[in-house]
Design an enzyme around this catalytic site. Structure first.
Site, short mmCIF file in Angstrom:
data_model
loop_
_atom_site.label_atom_id
_atom_site.label_comp_id
_atom_site.label_asym_id
_atom_site.label_seq_id
_atom_site.Cartn_x
_atom_site.Cartn_y
_atom_site.Cartn_z
N CYS A 1 0.87 -1.16 0.00
CA CYS A 1 0.00 0.00 0.00
C CYS A 1 0.91 1.22 0.00
O CYS A 1 2.14 1.07 -0.06
CB CYS A 1 -0.98 -0.01 1.18
SG CYS A 1 -0.23 0.16 2.82
N ARG B 1 -2.91 -0.74 5.78
CA ARG B 1 -3.54 -1.82 5.03
C ARG B 1 -2.61 -3.00 4.77
O ARG B 1 -2.96 -4.15 5.08
CB ARG B 1 -4.09 -1.29 3.69
CG ARG B 1 -5.21 -0.28 3.87
CD ARG B 1 -5.52 0.46 2.60
NE ARG B 1 -4.38 1.31 2.23
CZ ARG B 1 -4.30 2.02 1.11
NH1 ARG B 1 -5.29 1.96 0.23
NH2 ARG B 1 -3.25 2.77 0.86
N ASP C 1 -7.61 3.98 1.87
CA ASP C 1 -6.63 4.15 2.95
C ASP C 1 -7.33 4.72 4.18
O ASP C 1 -7.91 5.80 4.12
CB ASP C 1 -5.53 5.10 2.49
CG ASP C 1 -4.33 5.12 3.42
OD1 ASP C 1 -4.42 4.59 4.54
OD2 ASP C 1 -3.30 5.66 3.00
#
Length: 180
Positions: free
Chosen positions: A42, A48, A149
């Protein structure tokens, strides 16, 4: 309000309409490649991707899993990420971000990313490795392929994102364990 909802529907319509086909294609590709080394990415590698790394290590111990991001190394996961991840059975207390390197990409059989920009960046760095958007494995009805996000968001938002990531990981692991 109504115009905003209409614009959102138009923007996310293609993702919703094509999701079944994209999910089928992603499942087929991972079954064909049979990856054993998975790199999860990510942007910052603090929310994440380390969470997905933890889920895959727990739920698919036969895989060698690592995570990385595009930003600098050494950053810890935010407090909300650590707390919500713990509620989902993943420990992020010791996690520190790692920045992607060419060696990591050469190591991986499969790179999982959270959005299209990340997929393009990875593909431009290392052609030939299988790159999949994790949101394409989502077994449910989606608004967007992107796994948003949660940085700087509240606990409820983290919980929604981690719940979605759990579902995507379950579907990915199931695809990996199916015979071609």
């Amino acid at each position: 309000m109504m115009a905003r909802e209409l614009l959102r529907g138009l923007r996310h319509g293609p993702d919703r309409l094509l999701h079944v086909l994209r999910r089928r294609g992603a499942r087929r590709r991972v079954r064909e490649v049979r990856p054993r080394r998975v790199l999860v990415m990510c942007l910052g590698n603090i929310c994440r991707s380390p969470y997905v790394e933890g889920v895959l290590r727990r739920d698919a111990p036969e895989l060698d899993v690592r995570s990385a991001g595009f930003l600098e190394s050494g950053r810890p996961a935010p407090r909300e990420a650590v707390s919500v991840a713990a509620e989902h059975g993943v420990n992020l207390t010791a996690h520190r971000s790692s920045q992607i390197t060419p060696d990591m990409l050469r190591w991986a059989d499969l790179v999982l990313v959270m959005d299209g920009k990340q997929a393009m960046r990875v593909e431009s760095l290392e052609g030939g490795v299988l790159v999949e958007r994790l949101g394409d494995f989502d077994p449910g009805r989606i608004d967007t392929r992107t796994v948003i996000d949660p940085i700087d968001r509240d606990r409820d938002f983290f919980d929604r994102i981690y719940t979605r990531l759990d579902a995507c990981c379950r579907a990915l692991v199931q695809a990996l364990r199916e015979t071609s």
